[in-house]
Design a protein around this motif. Structure first.
Motif, PDB file in Angstrom:
ATOM      1  N   GLU A 196     141.232  24.623  -9.614  1.00  0.00           N
ATOM      2  CA  GLU A 196     140.114  24.662  -8.674  1.00  0.00           C
ATOM      3  C   GLU A 196     138.950  23.776  -9.110  1.00  0.00           C
ATOM      4  N   HIS A 197     139.146  22.955 -10.140  1.00  0.00           N
ATOM      5  CA  HIS A 197     138.061  22.115 -10.647  1.00  0.00           C
ATOM      6  C   HIS A 197     138.356  20.671 -10.252  1.00  0.00           C
ATOM      7  N   TRP A 198     137.661  20.190  -9.217  1.00  0.00           N
ATOM      8  CA  TRP A 198     137.943  18.891  -8.633  1.00  0.00           C
ATOM      9  C   TRP A 198     136.952  17.844  -9.113  1.00  0.00           C
ATOM     10  N   GLN A 199     137.495  16.681  -9.490  1.00  0.00           N
ATOM     11  CA  GLN A 199     136.654  15.600  -9.996  1.00  0.00           C
ATOM     12  C   GLN A 199     137.084  14.274  -9.380  1.00  0.00           C
ATOM     13  N   LEU A 200     136.099  13.452  -9.023  1.00  0.00           N
ATOM     14  CA  LEU A 200     136.373  12.155  -8.409  1.00  0.00           C
ATOM     15  C   LEU A 200     135.935  11.036  -9.344  1.00  0.00           C
ATOM     16  N   ARG A 201     136.744   9.964  -9.421  1.00  0.00           N
ATOM     17  CA  ARG A 201     136.482   8.844 -10.328  1.00  0.00           C
ATOM     18  C   ARG A 201     136.776   7.514  -9.645  1.00  0.00           C
ATOM     19  N   GLU A 202     136.467   6.434 -10.358  1.00  0.00           N
ATOM     20  CA  GLU A 202     136.640   5.088  -9.808  1.00  0.00           C
ATOM     21  C   GLU A 202     137.072   4.133 -10.915  1.00  0.00           C
ATOM     22  N   TRP A 203     137.942   3.165 -10.537  1.00  0.00           N
ATOM     23  CA  TRP A 203     138.431   2.161 -11.492  1.00  0.00           C
ATOM     24  C   TRP A 203     138.489   0.783 -10.829  1.00  0.00           C
ATOM     25  N   LYS A 204     138.488  -0.243 -11.663  1.00  0.00           N
ATOM     26  CA  LYS A 204     138.787  -1.611 -11.239  1.00  0.00           C
ATOM     27  C   LYS A 204     139.926  -2.151 -12.098  1.00  0.00           C
ATOM     28  N   ASN A 238     124.151   5.310 -11.413  1.00  0.00           N
ATOM     29  CA  ASN A 238     125.419   5.940 -11.067  1.00  0.00           C
ATOM     30  C   ASN A 238     126.151   6.462 -12.297  1.00  0.00           C
ATOM     31  N   GLU A 239     126.862   7.581 -12.107  1.00  0.00           N
ATOM     32  CA  GLU A 239     127.635   8.174 -13.199  1.00  0.00           C
ATOM     33  C   GLU A 239     129.117   7.842 -13.054  1.00  0.00           C
ATOM     34  N   PHE A 240     129.931   8.326 -13.994  1.00  0.00           N
ATOM     35  CA  PHE A 240     131.349   7.963 -14.038  1.00  0.00           C
ATOM     36  C   PHE A 240     132.261   9.045 -13.476  1.00  0.00           C
ATOM     37  N   GLN A 241     131.684  10.109 -12.985  1.00  0.00           N
ATOM     38  CA  GLN A 241     132.484  11.165 -12.385  1.00  0.00           C
ATOM     39  C   GLN A 241     131.606  11.882 -11.364  1.00  0.00           C
ATOM     40  N   ASN A 242     132.231  12.508 -10.398  1.00  0.00           N
ATOM     41  CA  ASN A 242     131.480  13.339  -9.469  1.00  0.00           C
ATOM     42  C   ASN A 242     132.323  14.568  -9.196  1.00  0.00           C
ATOM     43  N   ILE A 243     131.732  15.728  -9.380  1.00  0.00           N
ATOM     44  CA  ILE A 243     132.458  16.988  -9.286  1.00  0.00           C
ATOM     45  C   ILE A 243     132.145  17.635  -7.944  1.00  0.00           C
ATOM     46  N   SER A 244     133.188  17.948  -7.194  1.00  0.00           N
ATOM     47  CA  SER A 244     132.988  18.522  -5.866  1.00  0.00           C
ATOM     48  C   SER A 244     133.061  20.036  -5.859  1.00  0.00           C
ATOM     49  N   SER A 245     133.679  20.623  -6.892  1.00  0.00           N
ATOM     50  CA  SER A 245     133.828  22.074  -6.937  1.00  0.00           C
ATOM     51  C   SER A 245     132.654  22.725  -7.658  1.00  0.00           C
ATOM     52  N   ASN A 246     132.402  23.972  -7.341  1.00  0.00           N
ATOM     53  CA  ASN A 246     131.376  24.793  -8.012  1.00  0.00           C
ATOM     54  C   ASN A 246     129.960  24.251  -7.848  1.00  0.00           C
ATOM     55  N   SER A 247     129.780  23.268  -6.965  1.00  0.00           N
ATOM     56  CA  SER A 247     128.450  22.700  -6.693  1.00  0.00           C
ATOM     57  C   SER A 247     127.757  22.187  -7.950  1.00  0.00           C
ATOM     58  N   GLY A 289     139.089  21.100   2.341  1.00  0.00           N
ATOM     59  CA  GLY A 289     139.150  21.777   1.050  1.00  0.00           C
ATOM     60  C   GLY A 289     139.342  20.774  -0.066  1.00  0.00           C
ATOM     61  N   PHE A 290     138.259  20.063  -0.418  1.00  0.00           N
ATOM     62  CA  PHE A 290     138.202  19.086  -1.505  1.00  0.00           C
ATOM     63  C   PHE A 290     138.870  17.747  -1.189  1.00  0.00           C
ATOM     64  N   VAL A 291     139.589  17.645  -0.097  1.00  0.00           N
ATOM     65  CA  VAL A 291     140.212  16.381   0.298  1.00  0.00           C
ATOM     66  C   VAL A 291     139.966  16.154   1.784  1.00  0.00           C
ATOM     67  N   HIS A 292     140.165  14.908   2.219  1.00  0.00           N
ATOM     68  CA  HIS A 292     140.098  14.613   3.650  1.00  0.00           C
ATOM     69  C   HIS A 292     141.474  14.290   4.221  1.00  0.00           C
ATOM     70  N   ILE A 293     142.418  13.990   3.342  1.00  0.00           N
ATOM     71  CA  ILE A 293     143.819  13.810   3.723  1.00  0.00           C
ATOM     72  C   ILE A 293     144.640  14.508   2.654  1.00  0.00           C
ATOM     73  N   ASP A 294     145.476  15.456   3.039  1.00  0.00           N
ATOM     74  CA  ASP A 294     146.212  16.212   2.024  1.00  0.00           C
ATOM     75  C   ASP A 294     147.597  15.625   1.772  1.00  0.00           C
ATOM     76  N   GLU A 295     148.388  16.332   0.967  1.00  0.00           N
ATOM     77  CA  GLU A 295     149.694  15.826   0.548  1.00  0.00           C
ATOM     78  C   GLU A 295     150.679  15.689   1.705  1.00  0.00           C
ATOM     79  N   ASN A 296     150.398  16.354   2.811  1.00  0.00           N
ATOM     80  CA  ASN A 296     151.272  16.254   3.981  1.00  0.00           C
ATOM     81  C   ASN A 296     150.719  15.323   5.051  1.00  0.00           C
ATOM     82  N   GLY A 297     149.619  14.640   4.733  1.00  0.00           N
ATOM     83  CA  GLY A 297     149.033  13.725   5.694  1.00  0.00           C
ATOM     84  C   GLY A 297     148.161  14.396   6.736  1.00  0.00           C
ATOM     85  N   ASN A 298     147.823  15.660   6.540  1.00  0.00           N
ATOM     86  CA  ASN A 298     146.895  16.336   7.442  1.00  0.00           C
ATOM     87  C   ASN A 298     145.479  15.820   7.175  1.00  0.00           C
TER      88      ASN A 298
END
Length: 521
Positions: A240-248, A343-352, A422-431
């Protein structure tokens, strides 16, 4: 030279026969803006968009043997989850920032990600022409979304998503956005096509290119050299601990192999900057300087940007169609040009954990004073609403903690930030999420239609510095790909990094063609 390249294009040059649909209804969102596994269950069996193919195409574009380096490249991305701190690269910052490390080996291995059956699977393709800058230097982003579930040691399931967000160069940059018309026409032309033909056309677009100067989307240079990126959204250290990151992507050099380099998450200021002090920071003195600078920038610059719609648009008539149109524009168009130094290197969407509204305290009276000066208090805008907007433009807010928050008012009604899935905008089934389906896609459809059916704006003069730096980077990339032995290893690496960082900063400062403040999500 820049003025010659960007400032003297005649209307005759820009004008061309356009393929304008007879009506907006002829632009089918699930074909011309997004193609998902949910809408097209057999689509990804009709063309190869596999994760391995994308990795191999990236390596091949750098003249690196895919078979020998595929696992190694993916591993460099996973290795960034073992790092506990990173310095913001902006010369006005260089602030060391804490990053949460994985624990107990709870992220999938490179082999797991690459497994053709149980690893990362393509679940969506997205047309993000709306991300194009105002000067038309590129034609926006073209994304592939990969997703998977995998077992955790606890018996629960972890979830892992990667978005490959290629920025497509404009081969006729001197024409501005008009040079991107073939791309707009290509995506619009997918509406009404049979699934098999649509799959074949999109496979060509992503892996071979449209031709006439348009390169394939899936090339290493389109994922961060200097434009474009790969972004991740994953459960870390618990389901339940969601984190978003970015790479080049970083090309091979005399000192290192091809790699994913961790990047700041754009438009995502360090959440601790909203606090009243810098207690607990790695470098408290340095962070306090940046915190003070950010809060000043927030009230002076970012607050007016976040409320640009209220400050610039005419009052909305009370009829329902006008209110609906205003809400659609507001939810897609408010934003702020957050300087990369913050800007930081991570952004956490869970637990506010990264919610500005919950982090800020002493900053709120300053926000109220600034809102008063902008004559926004009289319109019912509060400090919490301002902080809600600041949160909504972050990755974590867009994906979860801003759901349902009030971000505006119109005709006596509250405007709520729309819900994710719920933490995503497109899930594993493409919803797809309500936010994407009901708010983002209708707005993007309007912009694609406008692109096709209205005369493109003439390009503005470009920055000569940008042209010079892009030419130098292109030459350096060619030398690296050709393995020029004359290159000084560390010196070359440092120059490559500085060129990419500076060009990234230049791009971040640009207004969008379709929207003034280009949000990353």
């Amino acid at each position: 030279m820049a003025a010659l390249l960007f400032g003297s294009v005649s209307s005759e040059t820009v004008a061309r026969a356009r393929q304008c649909p007879a009506s907006l209804d002829q632009v089918v969102a699930k074909q011309s803006l997004i193609v998902t596994l949910g809408d097209w269950p057999t689509f990804f069996s009709k063309a190869d968009f596999s994760f391995a193919r994308t990795i191999d195409a990236i390596l091949a574009s750098l003249k690196v043997d895919p078979d020998a380096n595929r696992i190694g490249l993916v591993q460099t991305l996973l290795d960034t989850y073992d790092v506990d701190r990173q310095k913001n690269p902006d010369p006005h910052s260089m602030l060391p920032m804490a990053i949460e490390k994985q624990r107990d080996n709870n992220i999938p291995s490179a082999d797991m990600l690459l497994d053709a059956n149980s690893g990362l699977q393509p679940v969506a393709l997205l047309n993000r022409l709306d991300r194009a800058p105002r000067d038309g230097a590129n034609c926006g982003e073209y994304r592939i979304v990969y997703a998977m579930k995998y077992p955790l040691q606890t018996g629960e399931s972890g979830r892992f998503f990667l978005n490959f967000e290629a920025v497509l160069p404009n081969p006729e940059r001197e024409r501005g956005i008009a040079g991107c018309m073939p791309v707009a026409e290509f995506w619009s032309g997918l509406s009404g096509k049979a699934e098999q033909q649509m799959a074949a056309d999109l496979e060509t677009f992503y892996y071979k290119g449209l031709g006439s100067g348009f390169v394939a989307a899936v090339l290493a240079k389109n994922y961060g050299i200097p434009d474009g990126q790969v972004r991740g959204n994953a459960t870390l250290n618990g389901p339940e601990h969601w984190q978003l990151r970015e790479w080049k992507i970083v090309p091979p050099s005399n000192t290192s192999d091809t790699a994913f380099r961790i990047e700041t998450v754009k438009k995502n200021a360090l959440a601790e900057f909203y606090r009243d002090d810098s207690k607990g920071a790695i470098d408290g003195k340095a962070q306090e300087q940046q915190r003070i600078a950010y809060q000043q920038a927030f009230v002076d610059q970012y607050l007016p940007q976040l409320f640009n719609p209220e400050l610039t648009l005419s009052p909305v008539p009370g009829d329902d169609p006008a209110i609906a149109a205003y809400m659609l524009s507001l939810l897609n168009e408010f934003g702020a040009d957050i300087d990369n130094r913050f800007n930081e290197f991570q952004n956490i969407s869970s637990n506010s954990e990264d919610d500005p509204e919950l982090e800020a305290s002493g900053l709120k009276p300053r926000i109220v004073a600034a809102l008063s000066q902008l004559d926004l208090l009289s319109k019912g805008v509060s400090s919490n609403e301002a902080l809600a907007r600041a949160g909504a433009i972050t990755c974590g807010g867009c994906h979860e903690f801003s759901n349902g928050k009030t971000v505006g008012h119109v005709a006596g009604r509250e405007i709520k930030w729309p819900n994710s899935l719920g933490f995503v905008h497109i899930d594993e089934n493409g919803n797809t999420s309500p936010a994407l389906r009901e708010w983002n896609l209708p707005w993007r459809r309007q912009k694609l239609y406008e692109m096709l059916c209205t005369e493109p704006k003439l390009p503005e003069p470009g920055l000569e510095e940008e042209l010079v730096l892009r030419n130098e980077l292109a030459e350096l990339l060619t030398a690296l790909i050709e393995r020029k032995t004359s290159l000084d290893g560390q010196k070359t690496d440092n120059r490559f990094r500085s060129l990419v960082d500076r060009l990234t900063s230049i791009d971040l400062e640009k207004e969008g063609y379709f929207v003034r403040y280009r949000r990353t999500h």
